[in-house]
Structures are given as C-alpha cells and as structure tokens.
Scaffold this motif. Structure first.
Motif, PDB file in Angstrom:
ATOM      1  N   ARG A  85    -104.079 -24.600   6.227  1.00 33.18           N
ATOM      2  CA  ARG A  85    -104.639 -23.824   5.333  1.00 33.18           C
ATOM      3  C   ARG A  85    -104.148 -24.572   3.893  1.00 33.18           C
ATOM      4  NH1 ARG A  85    -100.738 -18.508   5.108  1.00 33.18           N
ATOM      5  NH2 ARG A  85    -101.635 -18.372   3.247  1.00 33.18           N
ATOM      6  N   SER A 106    -104.630 -23.372  -0.503  1.00 29.38           N
ATOM      7  CA  SER A 106    -105.246 -22.549  -1.538  1.00 29.38           C
ATOM      8  C   SER A 106    -105.183 -22.993  -3.040  1.00 29.38           C
ATOM      9  CB  SER A 106    -104.364 -21.038  -1.576  1.00 29.38           C
ATOM     10  OG  SER A 106    -104.466 -20.166  -0.489  1.00 29.38           O
ATOM     11  N   ILE A 148    -112.676 -26.168  -4.638  1.00 27.85           N
ATOM     12  CA  ILE A 148    -113.067 -25.770  -3.320  1.00 27.85           C
ATOM     13  C   ILE A 148    -112.930 -27.419  -2.606  1.00 27.85           C
ATOM     14  CG2 ILE A 148    -114.931 -25.237  -1.617  1.00 27.85           C
ATOM     15  CD1 ILE A 148    -116.254 -23.593  -3.749  1.00 27.85           C
ATOM     16  N   PHE A 197    -110.204 -27.642   0.304  1.00 27.45           N
ATOM     17  CA  PHE A 197    -110.669 -28.010   1.650  1.00 27.45           C
ATOM     18  C   PHE A 197    -109.855 -29.663   2.155  1.00 27.45           C
ATOM     19  CE2 PHE A 197    -114.218 -29.781   4.459  1.00 27.45           C
ATOM     20  CZ  PHE A 197    -114.502 -28.483   5.184  1.00 27.45           C
ATOM     21  N   LEU A 238    -118.882 -20.398   4.651  1.00 27.20           N
ATOM     22  CA  LEU A 238    -118.639 -20.190   3.106  1.00 27.20           C
ATOM     23  C   LEU A 238    -118.970 -19.062   2.719  1.00 27.20           C
ATOM     24  CD1 LEU A 238    -120.633 -23.921   2.551  1.00 27.20           C
ATOM     25  CD2 LEU A 238    -118.192 -23.426   2.838  1.00 27.20           C
ATOM     26  N   VAL A 295    -113.748 -20.721   3.980  1.00 28.96           N
ATOM     27  CA  VAL A 295    -113.862 -21.047   2.699  1.00 28.96           C
ATOM     28  C   VAL A 295    -114.052 -19.913   1.931  1.00 28.96           C
ATOM     29  CG1 VAL A 295    -114.391 -22.414   0.472  1.00 28.96           C
ATOM     30  CG2 VAL A 295    -114.244 -23.383   2.703  1.00 28.96           C
ATOM     31  N   SER A 296    -112.943 -19.223   1.299  1.00 28.70           N
ATOM     32  CA  SER A 296    -113.331 -18.014   0.177  1.00 28.70           C
ATOM     33  C   SER A 296    -113.123 -18.434  -1.206  1.00 28.70           C
ATOM     34  CB  SER A 296    -112.358 -16.766   0.900  1.00 28.70           C
ATOM     35  OG  SER A 296    -112.651 -15.809   0.124  1.00 28.70           O
ATOM     36  N   ALA A 297    -114.127 -18.365  -1.853  1.00 28.98           N
ATOM     37  CA  ALA A 297    -113.924 -18.703  -3.122  1.00 28.98           C
ATOM     38  C   ALA A 297    -114.438 -17.584  -4.356  1.00 28.98           C
ATOM     39  CB  ALA A 297    -114.855 -19.896  -3.412  1.00 28.98           C
ATOM     40  N   VAL A 308    -109.435 -20.194  -4.840  1.00 26.18           N
ATOM     41  CA  VAL A 308    -109.792 -20.586  -3.380  1.00 26.18           C
ATOM     42  C   VAL A 308    -109.075 -20.272  -2.574  1.00 26.18           C
ATOM     43  CG1 VAL A 308    -111.001 -22.390  -2.045  1.00 26.18           C
ATOM     44  CG2 VAL A 308    -111.525 -22.370  -4.476  1.00 26.18           C
ATOM     45  N   VAL A 362    -108.745 -21.709   1.899  1.00 23.93           N
ATOM     46  CA  VAL A 362    -109.220 -22.214   2.779  1.00 23.93           C
ATOM     47  C   VAL A 362    -108.428 -22.024   4.172  1.00 23.93           C
ATOM     48  CG1 VAL A 362    -110.246 -24.626   3.657  1.00 23.93           C
ATOM     49  CG2 VAL A 362    -110.368 -23.788   1.392  1.00 23.93           C
TER      50      VAL A 362
END
Length: 461
Positions: A158, A160, A193, A197, A216, A273-275, A279, A281
């Motif tokens: 993970r 962020s 991102i 990532f 995504l 992926v949450s943006a 972010v 991940v």
C-alpha cells in the motif's frame, strides 16, 4: 492471517436513462429511491456482507459525503439496522469521496491489531442539473468485513499521497459541489498516482505485469485514463461501471473492487487506486478462501435487477431540486425520541418475538402471546432476512408519497407471523397476491429534521 473476510454491495433498483433524460450521450445512472439515503443503502450492503457469517464485529466505520444528519452519529443508524451489539465502536468518515477506501485501509490496520471491522460506504451523489456531476454520478453502497482469520483477500502492499488542492469542494450553504477544470486536476493527480502506485508495488515486492486487474477510481477521469495509458495497463483495467451506475462517491472504489472479487481467482493480485483529494493505492492478493468471502448477491445481480424508466422530473423531485406541490394532506409529525428508544430493536433491527410456550411469532414483538395467552414467555427473533409473501394489499392514491401510489400490504412470513407494511420498488400494475417479497431498510419520511427509518417490503431482487 488477516484481511477481507466478507464483502457486500448494493445498487438501487431505479435507473435514469441518460439519453432519454438528455443529461448524457448514453448509459444509465443508478438512482437511490425517494425513500433511500446513504445510510439505508449502507445497511443493504452491510447485510449482504454479514448474512450467513457467524463472526462478531467490534468496530464499524461508515463513510459518506451525503450524511442524513450534519450533527448526529449516522453510523449509529447503520449499527442499529444491522442489529449489532451495543459494545461495537461506531465511527463516521466523511469529507472526501476517497473516504470509503481510506476507511478500508484503516480497517486493515485495525485487523492487524486483532480487531474485526465492518467498513461500509454509501453515497447519494447529487449534482447541478445537466452538469458533469449529475451526468457522471450514481448512487450505490459497498461493505467489507476485515479482521483476523481465514481471509479471502489479503493486503500485500500500500501507499498514499496527500496534497492540498482545490479540486472538488462544497462549503456550507452550497447546494451542489463544484469541481475545478479537469485539465488542472489531471496535472496535479497524475504524478501523485504514479508515485503512490510505484511505492505500493515496491512494498508488495511485485511488478505491474504481475497484476491481474487494476481498479481505478477518482474525481478526475482524465487523470486516470492518462495514468492507465502511460502505465501500459491495457485490458487489465477493471470496468468502472460508468455506463451502468455512474461514479458512486465514497462507495465506488469498494463497489468496483466487489465486482472484481465476484469473479477473482485464488492467487491473483489486484491493485486498487483511489484518487480524490490525494491518492490511496492498495495491492491485494486473492486467497483460496475467496469462495467463503463472497455474498449471496453479486454486483452483476444488482445491476440486472432494475427499473430503467425513471422520469427525469421524478428524479429531480426525489433529490429536492425541483419544487412541487405536495398532496393536500397533513404533514407528518416529528418522531419522538422516547418511543424510538423503547422500540429500537423492532424499529431499526426488525427484531420480532416468538412465544417459547407455543412457538407463535409476533410482529411487532409482544409481551402477551395472542395464541396461547402466556405472559412474558417471549424470546427475540430477527426477521430482517425472513422471506415473505403478499396475503392481501390495497393501493392508496391519496396518501402522501414522492412515488405514488402507496401500496400497503399484509404479508405472511415463512418462519410464521403476519405484518402490515408498505411496499417499495414495486410496480402498482404488476403487484399481486402471493408475490414473493423481502424486507428492506428505508427512510419513511422526514419531519422536524428527524428521519423516520423503518422497514418496507420489496419484490425479491
């Protein structure tokens, strides 16, 4: 080991055809019914995750950017409707549509410390008429139980990234959220991102080529498309459900993950992926326990169970955007706190009673058995998951409702007992005696700022 033990999802019954409503080029937008809100949808997703599971939850996180109450614990409503023990810690999470996935990552941390966490997220996404938020948005909910034990999904990496930015915002007194120009957002999000990532993959000890699927989700679709193209993800990018649901705010990353897990195979690695306002991940690995993790209803089943002819005018009325003259009937009285407290298990948890002397079922719960007359020989019995059918019904075209007519039915339950309740998500022209039903948690009405929640029956989905 710890990880995702169970999960669930929920997509409302109604759909808005974007082309017919002239708010988009095509596809459908999932629309919460007039009697649904973020809490009631989160209850439905949580019930899917909890159904058939014999474990105990000790913490609950409820994420939403569309809370029913600005000041009151909204998680308490979900807690009560799911009939969770009083000792469960309940927490609201909000302020950003990344909150749902951030809450899930927080649950992984709690699970590592031995806690078992129910994470649920639900949003009713409302935008200015014909604007991008109305066109691209949708309503839905998702839920996950994370804890120690035989997990179907484990977190292996993970990362962020947090950046102060003016992307999506809504201040006090604003009816609709606003968003800055998409080109600006893409410039800000893309490096965040890419960096998160890469760090998440490094933490998992794998290469991007080893990922089976990449989910995504975010405020800025342009940034996500650019990232997918530059990273060479190709057909490994999961369906974002934009054509069938729309982006469902805090619930959407979880909804997309649930959709992927419905068909995932043991050993596969999934990136999420949450943006939004930064972010998050996560790199997840599916285990051999995945079959035990799945709910009764898949995301696809919710998507196929629908009514896609909702008039745009009705949608605007349900969201409070279009003024209209209500039925000429007295306004409902505000629910009072003492009777709601006294009947909490029945009102929120739909817990009935069964006589231990003769076995008779009573809805609502009683002290005196109407069959044998014994007093205080009752034991509580949850009825929220009990199947039922219509014994008789009436159609009321004068009662107040945002979706007239009101259909009141007497329903017989398979475990025994009879109750009179309102039907929802039903076509008045197709309802009939003997129809199979199931219970659903809904908002009956709002008066004096108090939401009156209770249970209705709907056709089985």
């Amino acid at each position: 080991m710890s990880g995702i033990i169970r999960y669930g999802s929920y997509v409302p019954f109604f759909r808005l055809d974007r082309k017919a409503a002239r708010i988009g080029r095509g596809g459908e937008r999932a629309v919460a019914s007039y009697d649904e809100d973020s809490a009631s949808m989160a209850v439905e997703a949580s019930r899917e995750a909890l159904r058939g599971w014999d474990g105990d939850v000790d913490t609950m996180l409820f994420a939403t950017t569309s809370p029913g109450y600005a000041e009151k614990l909204n998680a308490a409503t979900v807690h009560a409707a799911c009939n969770l023990p009083a000792g469960v810690t309940s927490i609201d999470v909000g302020g950003s549509s990344r909150g749902g996935f951030s809450a899930l990552l927080t649950a992984f941390d709690m699970a590592a410390g031995g806690r078992t966490v129910l994470v649920c997220a639900g949003d009713v996404v409302v935008g200015a008429p014909s604007g991008p938020r109305e066109t691209a948005g949708g309503d839905a909910a998702s839920a996950f139980i994370v804890g120690p034990g035989d997990a179907g999904v484990q977190l292996i990496g993970r990362a962020s990234a947090t950046e102060e930015m003016l992307d999506v915002w809504k201040s006090e007194g604003m009816q609709f959220a606003k968003q800055w120009e998409e080109r600006f957002g893409a410039e800000v999000y893309l490096p965040l991102i890419q960096g998160a990532f890469a760090r998440a993959l490094e933490g998992a000890g794998i290469e991007a080529a080893e990922l089976a699927t990449v989910v995504l989700d975010g405020n800025n679709a342009r940034a996500l498309r650019t990232f997918a193209g530059k990273s060479g993800l190709g057909d490994r990018v999961a369906d974002d459900l934009s054509a069938r649901v729309g982006r469902s705010g805090v619930a959407h990353a979880g909804l997309l993950l649930a959709n992927v897990l419905d068909a995932a195979l043991p050993g596969q690695r999934i990136a999420v992926v949450s943006a939004a306002d930064g972010v998050d991940v996560a790199i997840l690995e599916v285990t051999a326990e995945i079959a035990k993790t799945r709910p009764q209803r898949t995301v696809e089943r919710w998507l196929e169970s629908k009514r896609a002819d909702l008039p745009y005018q009705s949608y605007l009325k349900w969201r409070g955007i279009l003024p209209f003259e209500p039925p000429r009937r007295p306004d409902p009285d505000r629910p009072a706190a003492p009777p709601m407290m006294r009947s909490e298990k029945w009102k929120y948890g739909f817990v009935a009673s069964r006589c231990t002397s003769c076995g008779g079922a009573h809805l609502p719960p009683q002290r005196v058995c109407v069959l044998c007359g014994d007093v205080d020989k009752m034991e509580p019995e949850p009825y929220a998951d009990a199947q039922c059918k219509i014994a008789t019904y009436t159609i009321d075209r004068l009662a107040y409702s945002l979706q007239p007519p009101v259909i009141a039915a007497v329903v017989d339950y398979d475990p025994g007992g009879r109750f009179s309740c309102e039907l929802t998500d039903v076509d008045a022209e197709k309802v009939g005696i003997g129809d199979e039903l199931e219970m659903t948690f809904r908002r009956m009405f709002t008066a004096g700022g108090v939401h009156n929640y209770f249970w209705k029956a709907r056709p089985q989905r």
